[in-house]
Each structure stands twice: as structure tokens, then as C-alpha cells.
Motif scaffolding. Sequence first.
Motif, short mmCIF file in Angstrom:
data_model
loop_
_atom_site.label_atom_id
_atom_site.label_comp_id
_atom_site.label_asym_id
_atom_site.label_seq_id
_atom_site.Cartn_x
_atom_site.Cartn_y
_atom_site.Cartn_z
N VAL A 129 0.85 -1.27 0.18
CA VAL A 129 0.03 0.23 -0.07
C VAL A 129 0.87 1.12 -0.09
CG1 VAL A 129 -1.72 1.24 1.30
CG2 VAL A 129 -1.91 -1.34 1.25
N LEU A 130 0.51 2.10 -0.80
CA LEU A 130 1.25 3.60 -1.06
C LEU A 130 0.16 4.84 -0.60
CD1 LEU A 130 2.98 2.54 -4.58
CD2 LEU A 130 4.08 2.49 -2.12
N ASN A 131 0.75 5.50 -0.03
CA ASN A 131 -0.12 6.47 0.33
C ASN A 131 0.44 8.28 -0.22
OD1 ASN A 131 -1.84 5.28 2.21
ND2 ASN A 131 -0.08 4.69 3.23
N GLY A 132 -0.18 8.49 -1.41
CA GLY A 132 0.49 9.82 -1.88
C GLY A 132 -0.78 10.82 -1.49
N PHE A 133 -0.35 12.06 -2.14
CA PHE A 133 -1.17 13.08 -1.98
C PHE A 133 -1.43 13.66 -3.26
CE2 PHE A 133 0.05 12.72 2.42
CZ PHE A 133 -0.91 13.12 2.93
N LYS A 134 -2.59 14.20 -3.86
CA LYS A 134 -2.94 14.90 -4.90
C LYS A 134 -3.27 16.35 -4.66
CE LYS A 134 -7.61 13.32 -5.85
NZ LYS A 134 -8.53 12.61 -6.92
N ILE A 135 -3.24 17.24 -5.62
CA ILE A 135 -4.11 18.58 -5.47
C ILE A 135 -4.16 19.06 -7.10
CG2 ILE A 135 -1.82 19.89 -5.50
CD1 ILE A 135 -3.28 21.63 -3.47
N ASN A 136 -5.32 19.48 -7.25
CA ASN A 136 -5.78 20.33 -8.58
C ASN A 136 -5.32 21.49 -8.55
OD1 ASN A 136 -6.88 17.72 -9.04
ND2 ASN A 136 -9.01 18.27 -8.80
N PRO A 137 -5.12 22.06 -9.56
CA PRO A 137 -4.91 23.49 -10.06
C PRO A 137 -6.10 24.51 -9.38
CG PRO A 137 -5.47 22.65 -11.95
CD PRO A 137 -5.37 21.40 -11.24
N THR A 138 -5.88 25.67 -8.88
CA THR A 138 -6.74 26.36 -8.36
C THR A 138 -7.63 26.84 -9.71
OG1 THR A 138 -5.24 28.16 -8.35
CG2 THR A 138 -5.86 27.11 -6.14
N LYS A 139 -6.80 27.09 -10.89
CA LYS A 139 -7.42 27.54 -12.06
C LYS A 139 -7.15 26.53 -13.18
CE LYS A 139 -8.41 31.43 -14.88
NZ LYS A 139 -7.96 32.99 -15.12
N LYS A 140 -8.19 25.96 -13.76
CA LYS A 140 -7.84 24.90 -14.60
C LYS A 140 -7.68 25.37 -15.95
CE LYS A 140 -9.62 20.32 -16.27
NZ LYS A 140 -10.83 19.40 -16.15
N SER A 141 -6.70 24.89 -16.98
CA SER A 141 -6.58 25.23 -18.23
C SER A 141 -6.84 24.17 -19.17
CB SER A 141 -4.97 25.67 -18.30
OG SER A 141 -4.12 24.58 -18.31
N ASN A 142 -6.80 24.52 -20.53
CA ASN A 142 -6.99 23.31 -21.29
C ASN A 142 -5.92 22.28 -21.65
OD1 ASN A 142 -9.50 24.26 -22.30
ND2 ASN A 142 -8.82 25.87 -23.61
N GLN A 143 -4.70 22.83 -21.25
CA GLN A 143 -3.56 22.06 -21.33
C GLN A 143 -3.18 21.09 -20.09
OE1 GLN A 143 -2.04 21.81 -24.10
NE2 GLN A 143 -2.88 23.69 -25.04
N ASN A 144 -3.79 21.24 -18.96
CA ASN A 144 -3.75 20.18 -17.80
C ASN A 144 -2.35 20.00 -17.68
OD1 ASN A 144 -6.58 20.43 -17.65
ND2 ASN A 144 -6.75 18.49 -18.74
N PRO A 145 -1.33 20.95 -17.18
CA PRO A 145 0.10 20.68 -16.98
C PRO A 145 0.14 19.83 -15.78
CG PRO A 145 -0.26 22.87 -16.62
CD PRO A 145 -1.55 22.44 -17.50
N GLY A 146 0.81 18.92 -15.49
CA GLY A 146 1.15 18.19 -14.20
C GLY A 146 2.50 18.24 -13.80
N ILE A 147 2.68 18.10 -12.40
CA ILE A 147 4.00 17.98 -11.72
C ILE A 147 4.17 16.72 -10.80
CG2 ILE A 147 6.00 19.23 -10.38
CD1 ILE A 147 5.27 20.65 -12.87
N LEU A 148 4.81 15.72 -10.77
CA LEU A 148 5.09 14.54 -9.85
C LEU A 148 6.11 15.06 -8.97
CD1 LEU A 148 4.35 12.00 -9.05
CD2 LEU A 148 6.04 11.00 -10.57
N ILE A 149 5.97 15.14 -7.50
CA ILE A 149 6.98 15.67 -6.64
C ILE A 149 7.59 14.29 -6.00
CG2 ILE A 149 7.22 16.96 -4.54
CD1 ILE A 149 4.60 18.48 -5.49
N LEU A 150 8.64 14.08 -5.87
CA LEU A 150 9.47 13.04 -5.34
C LEU A 150 10.05 13.79 -3.95
CD1 LEU A 150 11.20 11.32 -8.32
CD2 LEU A 150 8.76 10.98 -7.47
N PRO A 151 9.61 12.99 -2.60
CA PRO A 151 10.13 13.67 -1.63
C PRO A 151 11.63 13.23 -1.29
CG PRO A 151 7.75 12.81 -1.45
CD PRO A 151 8.64 12.34 -2.65
N ALA A 152 11.98 13.96 -0.39
CA ALA A 152 13.34 13.64 0.33
C ALA A 152 13.52 12.31 1.02
CB ALA A 152 13.97 14.54 1.07
N TRP A 153 14.56 11.83 1.73
CA TRP A 153 14.80 10.52 2.24
C TRP A 153 14.02 10.14 3.28
CZ3 TRP A 153 19.99 9.76 5.16
CH2 TRP A 153 20.32 10.67 6.03
N LYS A 154 13.18 11.00 3.90
CA LYS A 154 12.50 10.61 5.10
C LYS A 154 11.06 10.43 4.76
CE LYS A 154 14.85 12.13 9.10
NZ LYS A 154 14.90 13.13 10.28
N GLY A 155 10.70 10.56 3.31
CA GLY A 155 9.37 10.49 2.80
C GLY A 155 8.56 11.78 2.73
#
Length: 257
Positions: A33-59
Motif C-alpha cells: 500500500v502506498l499513500n500519496g497526495f494529490k492537488i488540483n490547480p486552483t484554476k484549470k486550463s485546457n492543457q492540464n499541466p502536471g508536476i510529480l513531486i518526489l520527496p526527500a529520504w524521510k518520505g
Amino acid sequence: MKNLKIIFFAMILITCQAFGQLKPVQYKDGDQVLNGFKINPTKKSNQNPGILILPAWKGIDKLSKDTAESLSKLGYYAFIADIYGEGNYPKDNAEAGKIAGFYKNDFLAYQKRISLALQQLIDAGANPDNIVIIGYCFGGTGAIEAARGHLNVKGIVSFHGGLGKDAARPTESIKAKVLVCHGADDPYESKEEITAFQQEMRDSKADWQMIYYANAVHSFTNPESGTDNSKGAAYNEVAAKRSFEHFKLFLNEVLKK
């Protein structure tokens, strides 16, 4: 009329909650089981750009959550990856070093966990052809591994991440654009390792850039790292702000909005 006003404001509230709010997401790697977090843009665009965030060594930490919220306000979908999984979160630096070391050595396992998180970002609404991966420290290493592993992303950004790879591994072409934000006084990256990484970027024909920040050591983006450079890891407000500005310039270049 009063009822209509109540309904109107309720709809606004629901809309605001749907965008720009960090929400937990549970997903799996096999039985893990993996536990991540998501968040939507406060203002949506047609292109829907996304950023995946990889945390530091403590998670997953405050820095990764704060970054996700900042990116949401800038118009990006964001997802914070859980690399370790439930039951494997380190309690201290010793445990963090051990488990992070496992994924640094088993880069295929690391790339798989990154790929699973990438799919969660896409499922959340991000355009699969309009994504950048970023990471801090251990996560910065993961961002570079995503480029080495040919994940379908436009670019990667490593903040004070580990740069090295096993010399026995072949150097392959890298299509994702690469930005490395590096503390000029980081004691954890040797000159030899930096030189080898830069040569790897040349040999891979990557579109890469590496920016050094004066008086900055490891973990310079994280306010929880203290301010004592003699410890090798410390927050540097100037370097943190400058690197985030360079990061935003990079996003403007590689992603559609």
C-alpha cells in the motif's frame, strides 16, 4: 431569493474545495500500500499541466506538501509520490539512509514506484504528455532516474539530488529536459561524481542545465534543515528562492499551460 443566494454560495464553496486542496490518495504496488497526495490547480486550463513531486529520504514531508500547494496556485496538477509504502516509513536518519540506499541501488524498483505515482497524477487529471517530475535530495536522484528510465515526461528537476550512477550502467539517450539545482558547497557530491554526471549528460545528448548556488550546502530548499552549513545540510533562503524561480522558468519553457 434568499434560498437562491444560499445555493449560489454553496456551489462556489464546492468548486473551491474541488480545486487547490491537498487530498490523500491510496494506491498499490502489488500488495504494498502506498499513500500519496494529490492537488488540483486552483484554476484549470485546457492543457492540464502536471508536476510529480518526489520527496526527500524521510518520505512525504512539509516541504513536498508546501510545494504541491504552491504549484496548484500556479495552475498545475500535482501529486506527491510515496516511494517507501505503508509500514516502511523511516523513524530516523539511520533508517532513512538504509531504505533510500536500497532504492538508489535498485534503480529499477525506484523507477517502478515513480511510474506508479506518475499514473496517479494522470488519473487525477494531468495531461500525460504535459508533465514534469521534480525531486528533493533522494527525490532529486529519483527525478534523474526518471529521465534515465525514459519515463514519458517533458522534463525533470533535481534539487540538491544525488547525481551518481553505477559506472557499469550503460549511458543511454535522454529525451527529457534536465535542470539540476545544486548547492555550490554541497559536501555530499564529490567533484568526480559531478564531472561524471555532466559527462553522462553530454554523452546522452540531453538538453541539460546545472545551476550552482553560492554558500549553499545540501538540503538548501528545506527550512527544517536548520541554518548551520557546517553540518553539511542547511536551509539557505536566498538559494531556495532563486532555485524556485529557475524552476518556474523551466516549467514555462517545457510545459504547455
